[in-house]
Design a protein around this motif. Structure first.
Motif, PDB file in Angstrom:
ATOM      1  N   ILE A 178       0.869  -1.177   0.000  1.00  0.00           N
ATOM      2  CA  ILE A 178       0.000   0.000   0.000  1.00  0.00           C
ATOM      3  C   ILE A 178       0.906   1.227   0.000  1.00  0.00           C
ATOM      4  O   ILE A 178       1.629   1.487   0.963  1.00  0.00           O
ATOM      5  N   ASN A 179       0.890   1.957  -1.089  1.00  0.00           N
ATOM      6  CA  ASN A 179       1.824   3.068  -1.238  1.00  0.00           C
ATOM      7  C   ASN A 179       1.343   4.330  -0.512  1.00  0.00           C
ATOM      8  O   ASN A 179       0.133   4.573  -0.412  1.00  0.00           O
ATOM      9  N   PRO A 180       2.281   5.157  -0.030  1.00  0.00           N
ATOM     10  CA  PRO A 180       1.933   6.391   0.697  1.00  0.00           C
ATOM     11  C   PRO A 180       1.557   7.511  -0.264  1.00  0.00           C
ATOM     12  O   PRO A 180       2.288   8.483  -0.458  1.00  0.00           O
ATOM     13  N   ILE A 181       0.391   7.388  -0.873  1.00  0.00           N
ATOM     14  CA  ILE A 181      -0.013   8.282  -1.955  1.00  0.00           C
ATOM     15  C   ILE A 181      -0.055   9.738  -1.508  1.00  0.00           C
ATOM     16  O   ILE A 181       0.431  10.640  -2.212  1.00  0.00           O
ATOM     17  N   LYS A 182      -0.642   9.996  -0.361  1.00  0.00           N
ATOM     18  CA  LYS A 182      -0.783  11.380   0.100  1.00  0.00           C
ATOM     19  C   LYS A 182       0.579  12.048   0.246  1.00  0.00           C
ATOM     20  O   LYS A 182       0.768  13.203  -0.174  1.00  0.00           O
ATOM     21  N   GLU A 183       1.538  11.340   0.824  1.00  0.00           N
ATOM     22  CA  GLU A 183       2.871  11.896   1.034  1.00  0.00           C
ATOM     23  C   GLU A 183       3.604  12.103  -0.295  1.00  0.00           C
ATOM     24  O   GLU A 183       4.302  13.116  -0.485  1.00  0.00           O
ATOM     25  N   VAL A 184       3.454  11.136  -1.218  1.00  0.00           N
ATOM     26  CA  VAL A 184       4.113  11.263  -2.527  1.00  0.00           C
ATOM     27  C   VAL A 184       3.503  12.429  -3.306  1.00  0.00           C
ATOM     28  O   VAL A 184       4.217  13.196  -3.960  1.00  0.00           O
ATOM     29  N   ALA A 185       2.173  12.579  -3.234  1.00  0.00           N
ATOM     30  CA  ALA A 185       1.528  13.693  -3.925  1.00  0.00           C
ATOM     31  C   ALA A 185       2.042  15.027  -3.404  1.00  0.00           C
ATOM     32  O   ALA A 185       2.267  15.976  -4.189  1.00  0.00           O
ATOM     33  N   ALA A 186       2.248  15.124  -2.108  1.00  0.00           N
ATOM     34  CA  ALA A 186       2.752  16.369  -1.527  1.00  0.00           C
ATOM     35  C   ALA A 186       4.150  16.682  -2.059  1.00  0.00           C
ATOM     36  O   ALA A 186       4.459  17.839  -2.378  1.00  0.00           O
ATOM     37  N   ILE A 187       5.003  15.655  -2.159  1.00  0.00           N
ATOM     38  CA  ILE A 187       6.365  15.854  -2.682  1.00  0.00           C
ATOM     39  C   ILE A 187       6.299  16.265  -4.154  1.00  0.00           C
ATOM     40  O   ILE A 187       7.015  17.168  -4.596  1.00  0.00           O
ATOM     41  N   ALA A 188       5.433  15.605  -4.917  1.00  0.00           N
ATOM     42  CA  ALA A 188       5.280  15.957  -6.334  1.00  0.00           C
ATOM     43  C   ALA A 188       4.862  17.412  -6.490  1.00  0.00           C
ATOM     44  O   ALA A 188       5.416  18.160  -7.317  1.00  0.00           O
ATOM     45  N   HIS A 189       3.913  17.837  -5.681  1.00  0.00           N
ATOM     46  CA  HIS A 189       3.406  19.209  -5.795  1.00  0.00           C
ATOM     47  C   HIS A 189       4.456  20.240  -5.385  1.00  0.00           C
ATOM     48  O   HIS A 189       4.467  21.360  -5.914  1.00  0.00           O
ATOM     49  N   GLN A 190       5.332  19.873  -4.460  1.00  0.00           N
ATOM     50  CA  GLN A 190       6.411  20.787  -4.073  1.00  0.00           C
ATOM     51  C   GLN A 190       7.308  21.134  -5.259  1.00  0.00           C
ATOM     52  O   GLN A 190       7.921  22.202  -5.306  1.00  0.00           O
ATOM     53  N   HIS A 191       7.365  20.195  -6.233  1.00  0.00           N
ATOM     54  CA  HIS A 191       8.195  20.404  -7.426  1.00  0.00           C
ATOM     55  C   HIS A 191       7.367  20.819  -8.638  1.00  0.00           C
ATOM     56  O   HIS A 191       7.888  20.857  -9.763  1.00  0.00           O
ATOM     57  N   GLY A 192       6.088  21.104  -8.426  1.00  0.00           N
ATOM     58  CA  GLY A 192       5.252  21.549  -9.526  1.00  0.00           C
ATOM     59  C   GLY A 192       4.746  20.451 -10.429  1.00  0.00           C
ATOM     60  O   GLY A 192       4.241  20.728 -11.524  1.00  0.00           O
ATOM     61  N   ALA A 193       4.860  19.196 -10.003  1.00  0.00           N
ATOM     62  CA  ALA A 193       4.404  18.057 -10.803  1.00  0.00           C
ATOM     63  C   ALA A 193       2.976  17.684 -10.432  1.00  0.00           C
ATOM     64  O   ALA A 193       2.487  18.015  -9.347  1.00  0.00           O
ATOM     65  N   VAL A 194       2.301  16.989 -11.333  1.00  0.00           N
ATOM     66  CA  VAL A 194       0.973  16.456 -11.040  1.00  0.00           C
ATOM     67  C   VAL A 194       1.106  14.978 -10.687  1.00  0.00           C
ATOM     68  O   VAL A 194       2.046  14.301 -11.098  1.00  0.00           O
ATOM     69  N   MET A 195       0.134  14.487  -9.932  1.00  0.00           N
ATOM     70  CA  MET A 195       0.164  13.118  -9.416  1.00  0.00           C
ATOM     71  C   MET A 195      -1.032  12.342  -9.954  1.00  0.00           C
ATOM     72  O   MET A 195      -2.185  12.713  -9.718  1.00  0.00           O
ATOM     73  N   LEU A 196      -0.759  11.247 -10.672  1.00  0.00           N
ATOM     74  CA  LEU A 196      -1.802  10.315 -11.099  1.00  0.00           C
ATOM     75  C   LEU A 196      -1.698   9.043 -10.280  1.00  0.00           C
ATOM     76  O   LEU A 196      -0.607   8.508 -10.085  1.00  0.00           O
ATOM     77  N   VAL A 197      -2.846   8.542  -9.823  1.00  0.00           N
ATOM     78  CA  VAL A 197      -2.888   7.318  -9.040  1.00  0.00           C
ATOM     79  C   VAL A 197      -3.651   6.240  -9.813  1.00  0.00           C
ATOM     80  O   VAL A 197      -4.782   6.470 -10.249  1.00  0.00           O
ATOM     81  N   ASP A 198      -3.000   5.096  -9.985  1.00  0.00           N
ATOM     82  CA  ASP A 198      -3.679   3.905 -10.509  1.00  0.00           C
ATOM     83  C   ASP A 198      -4.375   3.255  -9.318  1.00  0.00           C
ATOM     84  O   ASP A 198      -3.755   2.595  -8.497  1.00  0.00           O
ATOM     85  N   GLY A 199      -5.693   3.456  -9.243  1.00  0.00           N
ATOM     86  CA  GLY A 199      -6.449   2.976  -8.091  1.00  0.00           C
ATOM     87  C   GLY A 199      -7.167   1.667  -8.312  1.00  0.00           C
ATOM     88  O   GLY A 199      -8.067   1.323  -7.529  1.00  0.00           O
ATOM     89  N   ALA A 200      -6.782   0.917  -9.357  1.00  0.00           N
ATOM     90  CA  ALA A 200      -7.501  -0.323  -9.680  1.00  0.00           C
ATOM     91  C   ALA A 200      -7.562  -1.274  -8.501  1.00  0.00           C
ATOM     92  O   ALA A 200      -8.599  -1.915  -8.251  1.00  0.00           O
ATOM     93  N   GLN A 201      -6.449  -1.401  -7.758  1.00  0.00           N
ATOM     94  CA  GLN A 201      -6.411  -2.311  -6.615  1.00  0.00           C
ATOM     95  C   GLN A 201      -6.661  -1.593  -5.292  1.00  0.00           C
ATOM     96  O   GLN A 201      -6.738  -2.242  -4.244  1.00  0.00           O
ATOM     97  N   GLY A 202      -6.789  -0.264  -5.346  1.00  0.00           N
ATOM     98  CA  GLY A 202      -6.999   0.480  -4.113  1.00  0.00           C
ATOM     99  C   GLY A 202      -8.463   0.648  -3.772  1.00  0.00           C
ATOM    100  O   GLY A 202      -8.908   0.336  -2.659  1.00  0.00           O
TER     101      GLY A 202
END
Length: 406
Positions: A178-202
């Protein structure tokens, strides 16, 4: 949670396979469907079958109300701000491809970075490979820890100011991570990137709140969450979806068509060209009602118990390798020593036990694990400890059989 009562709502599970009661342990590939979903599909085709958004007659109105009513249910299920952020697709694959093609190819340039992980499903690798080839962007991978998890330190080291897109699965279909999506999204946004999540199994197994996760896109399929095949969802932040161009053109998604130019409908319909997946949406809405009635928190707790029980039982066996972390979602991937996973699955099937065998659409991960294939038992709300006991008995039988052969 009364698992026995829940299981009785899934007619496909009440059958014999090769003279044995069916034990279905392949829900990560596709879940079974409860009677309420089957009935919703039947009722739609029997009483309400019509195209949507077009006719003013009674059947057309009923069909449209059910189709858009399903969109409303999805909005509440994932806690989206608006139904305009809920786009119906054929499934997770189509949703990810839509983002990779429409957003990716419009926003990536040479030298930009797309960051993913080694554990991704092919559906979250190949679209980004193609986007990188088309734009000159670079595809980068967050390394995995030895147990198949990711560390946030590695995430921070991999994502840079050149990163424009981070794409990651919520739950690994192989490792159960189970990946730490919220934390990774925050890091991505700090660098101006967008975050896509493959939620098929989530989304079939966890309570998903897209606002809390703060992901920019979330993709999932209906058929893994008790819904029909052929229906899925792309959630996106509104300002991003408004900037994106459609990827399919034709009827339904247009506003005005002139001889040499056309304009598009507003969200979400500009991404839903042609006759939409009406019955699939109706069935997905019924599946959401069913899951809400059972309770996602109850399902998650039940699967945690099953996964822990399975790990405990399998750890007592000799000659078995288990892949992934100790704490995991409701699946266990493994290999028996000197037995090909397909042979393992075949012997289990002879006892009425259905598991998946193969590379699980994750060949890069198989190479990272240094195997060509694995066997996987995946659990859902209708499985029990007795099902796992049957699995363990079947694996011991498999070992004995191939021990005698060799």
């Amino acid at each position: 949670m009364d698992v026995k009562a829940i299981k009785e709502q899934f007619p496909v599970l009440d059958q014999q396979i090769n003279g044995n009661p069916l034990v279905y342990l392949d829900s990560a590939a596709t879940s079974q469907k409860p009677l309420t979903v089957i009935q919703a599909l039947e009722d739609y085709y029997k009483f309400d079958n019509s195209n949507v958004h077009r006719g003013v007659h009674t059947l057309g109105t009923r069909a449209t109300d059910k189709y858009e009513g399903a969109r409303e249910k999805v909005k509440h299920f994932i806690n989206a701000e608006s139904t305009s952020q809920v786009i119906f697709t054929r499934g997770t694959t189509t949703a990810i491809n839509t983002v990779a093609y429409s957003y990716g190819r419009s926003n990536l340039t040479e030298g930009d970075e797309i960051v993913i992980t080694h554990m991704e499903h092919h559906s979250n690798i190949i679209p980004w490979q193609q986007a990188a080839k088309a734009t000159g962007a670079t595809l980068k991978y967050i390394p995995l820890q030895s147990d198949g998890t990711i560390s946030l330190d590695d995430v921070r080291a991999t994502i840079t100011d050149r990163t424009k897109i981070v794409a990651m699965m919520h739950v690994s279909n192989v490792l159960g991570t189970i990946n730490p999506i919220k934390e990774v999204a925050a890091i991505a946004h700090q660098h101006g990137a967008v975050m896509l999540v493959d939620g098929a199994q989530g989304i079939p197994h966890l309570r998903v709140d897209v606002k809390d996760l703060d992901c920019d896109f979330y993709a999932f399929s209906g058929h893994k969450m008790c819904g029909p095949t052929g229906i899925g969802v792309l959630y996106g932040k509104k300002h991003l979806l408004e900037e994106m161009e459609p990827v399919e053109f034709g009827g339904e998604m247009i506003d005005f068509v002139h001889l040499y130019d056309s304009t598009w409908k507003e969200l979400p319909w500009k991404f839903e060209g042609g006759t939409p997946i009406i019955a699939g949406a109706v069935g997905l809405g019924a599946a959401i009602d069913f899951l809400n009635e059972v309770g996602l928190e109850n399902i998650e707790a039940h699967e945690e118990r099953l996964a822990a029980y399975a790990m405990e039982k399998l750890h007592t066996m000799d000659g078995i390798t288990i892949f992934g972390p100790e704490e995991r979602a409701g699946l266990v991937t493994f290999n028996l020593d000197d037995v090909h996973p397909h042979d393992t699955a075949t012997v289990l099937d002879a006892d009425g036990i259905a598991v998946r065998a193969g590379h699980h659409c994750a060949q890069p991960l198989m190479r990272w694990l240094d195997v060509t294939a694995t066997a996987r038992a995946s659990f859902y709300l209708y499985n029990t400890e007795e099902d796992i006991d049957r699995l363990v008995d079947g694996l011991n039988k498999t070992k004995e059989y191939f021990g005698d052969v060799f």
